[in-house]
Every structure is written in structure tokens, then in C-alpha cells.
Design a protein around this motif. Sequence first.
Motif, PDB file in Angstrom:
ATOM      1  N   LEU A  85     -43.584   9.440 -70.738  1.00  0.00           N
ATOM      2  CA  LEU A  85     -42.381   9.290 -69.927  1.00  0.00           C
ATOM      3  C   LEU A  85     -42.668   9.569 -68.460  1.00  0.00           C
ATOM      4  N   VAL A  86     -43.491  10.603 -68.222  1.00  0.00           N
ATOM      5  CA  VAL A  86     -43.818  10.950 -66.836  1.00  0.00           C
ATOM      6  C   VAL A  86     -44.602   9.824 -66.173  1.00  0.00           C
ATOM      7  N   ALA A  87     -45.577   9.270 -66.889  1.00  0.00           N
ATOM      8  CA  ALA A  87     -46.370   8.168 -66.323  1.00  0.00           C
ATOM      9  C   ALA A  87     -45.493   6.957 -66.039  1.00  0.00           C
ATOM     10  N   THR A  88     -44.555   6.669 -66.918  1.00  0.00           N
ATOM     11  CA  THR A  88     -43.646   5.537 -66.702  1.00  0.00           C
ATOM     12  C   THR A  88     -42.747   5.780 -65.505  1.00  0.00           C
ATOM     13  N   LEU A  89     -42.223   6.991 -65.385  1.00  0.00           N
ATOM     14  CA  LEU A  89     -41.364   7.307 -64.235  1.00  0.00           C
ATOM     15  C   LEU A  89     -42.131   7.268 -62.921  1.00  0.00           C
ATOM     16  N   VAL A  90     -43.367   7.763 -62.931  1.00  0.00           N
ATOM     17  CA  VAL A  90     -44.190   7.721 -61.708  1.00  0.00           C
ATOM     18  C   VAL A  90     -44.440   6.285 -61.298  1.00  0.00           C
ATOM     19  N   ARG A  91     -44.738   5.441 -62.264  1.00  0.00           N
ATOM     20  CA  ARG A  91     -44.980   4.024 -61.928  1.00  0.00           C
ATOM     21  C   ARG A  91     -43.716   3.337 -61.431  1.00  0.00           C
ATOM     22  N   LEU A  92     -42.566   3.653 -62.008  1.00  0.00           N
ATOM     23  CA  LEU A  92     -41.313   3.060 -61.534  1.00  0.00           C
ATOM     24  C   LEU A  92     -40.993   3.503 -60.108  1.00  0.00           C
ATOM     25  N   VAL A  93     -41.219   4.772 -59.811  1.00  0.00           N
ATOM     26  CA  VAL A  93     -41.004   5.256 -58.445  1.00  0.00           C
ATOM     27  C   VAL A  93     -41.969   4.572 -57.488  1.00  0.00           C
ATOM     28  N   LEU A  94     -43.216   4.399 -57.922  1.00  0.00           N
ATOM     29  CA  LEU A  94     -44.191   3.726 -57.075  1.00  0.00           C
ATOM     30  C   LEU A  94     -43.823   2.270 -56.844  1.00  0.00           C
ATOM     31  N   VAL A  95     -43.330   1.595 -57.870  1.00  0.00           N
ATOM     32  CA  VAL A  95     -42.885   0.203 -57.705  1.00  0.00           C
ATOM     33  C   VAL A  95     -41.747   0.139 -56.692  1.00  0.00           C
ATOM     34  N   LEU A  96     -40.824   1.078 -56.776  1.00  0.00           N
ATOM     35  CA  LEU A  96     -39.717   1.114 -55.824  1.00  0.00           C
ATOM     36  C   LEU A  96     -40.223   1.352 -54.402  1.00  0.00           C
ATOM     37  N   LEU A  97     -41.156   2.287 -54.240  1.00  0.00           N
ATOM     38  CA  LEU A  97     -41.709   2.541 -52.911  1.00  0.00           C
ATOM     39  C   LEU A  97     -42.471   1.333 -52.377  1.00  0.00           C
ATOM     40  N   LEU A  98     -43.261   0.688 -53.242  1.00  0.00           N
ATOM     41  CA  LEU A  98     -43.990  -0.501 -52.802  1.00  0.00           C
ATOM     42  C   LEU A  98     -43.041  -1.637 -52.449  1.00  0.00           C
ATOM     43  N   LEU A 103     -55.674  -6.061 -51.886  1.00  0.00           N
ATOM     44  CA  LEU A 103     -54.910  -6.088 -53.135  1.00  0.00           C
ATOM     45  C   LEU A 103     -55.646  -5.371 -54.260  1.00  0.00           C
ATOM     46  N   VAL A 104     -56.962  -5.528 -54.311  1.00  0.00           N
ATOM     47  CA  VAL A 104     -57.744  -4.825 -55.331  1.00  0.00           C
ATOM     48  C   VAL A 104     -57.655  -3.312 -55.118  1.00  0.00           C
ATOM     49  N   GLY A 105     -57.760  -2.863 -53.871  1.00  0.00           N
ATOM     50  CA  GLY A 105     -57.658  -1.434 -53.581  1.00  0.00           C
ATOM     51  C   GLY A 105     -56.296  -0.876 -53.939  1.00  0.00           C
ATOM     52  N   LEU A 106     -55.255  -1.614 -53.617  1.00  0.00           N
ATOM     53  CA  LEU A 106     -53.903  -1.176 -53.946  1.00  0.00           C
ATOM     54  C   LEU A 106     -53.694  -1.130 -55.460  1.00  0.00           C
ATOM     55  N   THR A 107     -54.240  -2.095 -56.177  1.00  0.00           N
ATOM     56  CA  THR A 107     -54.140  -2.108 -57.634  1.00  0.00           C
ATOM     57  C   THR A 107     -54.877  -0.918 -58.249  1.00  0.00           C
ATOM     58  N   LEU A 108     -56.077  -0.617 -57.755  1.00  0.00           N
ATOM     59  CA  LEU A 108     -56.818   0.538 -58.259  1.00  0.00           C
ATOM     60  C   LEU A 108     -56.039   1.833 -58.043  1.00  0.00           C
ATOM     61  N   ALA A 109     -55.438   1.967 -56.870  1.00  0.00           N
ATOM     62  CA  ALA A 109     -54.683   3.181 -56.575  1.00  0.00           C
ATOM     63  C   ALA A 109     -53.463   3.306 -57.479  1.00  0.00           C
ATOM     64  N   VAL A 110     -52.767   2.222 -57.730  1.00  0.00           N
ATOM     65  CA  VAL A 110     -51.574   2.261 -58.578  1.00  0.00           C
ATOM     66  C   VAL A 110     -51.949   2.574 -60.027  1.00  0.00           C
TER      67      VAL A 110
END
Length: 116
Positions: A2-15, A49-56
Motif C-alpha cells: 500500500l505504501v509503495a502504491t501511494l508513493v507512486r501515486l503521489v509521484l505521478v501527481l507531482l510529475l 526519460l530513461v533517468g526519470l524512469t529509473l528514479a521513479v
Amino acid sequence: MLVATLVRLVLVLLLWLLAPPLGRRLVPAAEPQRTAPGLDEIAPLGFGLVGLTLAVLALGNIAVGVADAVTASHIVGLPRLGAGALWGGIVQLLIGFGVFVGSRALGKAFVAVRRA
């Protein structure tokens, strides 16, 4: 999970919100071209784009590592994967940011090696 999913959703919103500044960082403003862009223009964009993908993608490992380190109760007999996931995620995040920040230099080097 759940934490990993929430972190990714917040990151998608920020991006999503920071897309224009990130776009200006990856591709500087230029005159409109009448020809197809060449490798000189595409390579930095690809590396960025590759760098951003690795970071995400590293954020999931970091979240799992932190959650495992914080959790006091572990099932007996199962190995703790938190430290490896945490350090691997941190290294992947740093590599991703490095590739993103150095995308123009990496693109120029890539083009130079291809032309050599």
C-alpha cells in the motif's frame, strides 16, 4: 504494498503538475523546425526519460526497504530483505537522477561515439 502504491501515486501527481518545468529542462525552447529532428536532438531526450524512469522505479524498493526496517514484527524464518531493497533503491535513485541531470552530456557523448 500500500505504501509503495501511494508513493507512486503521489509521484505521478507531482510529475503531472511539474511536467512543464521538466519538459523545459529536457528540451530547451528552439525555433520550430521544418525537418525531422536528428539524433542530436533525440538522444538527450531519451537519456532524460530513461533517468526519470529509473528514479521513479526506485521509489518502490525504497518504500519496501523503509517499511521493512520500521516494522518491528517479522515472521520467523523469512529473510529480511529491507536493507538490500533500501540500499538498492537508493543507488538506483541516485543513478536515475544522475542520468536525468546529465542527459545532455550523455546524449552528446552517445552521438560522438556513434559517429566515430
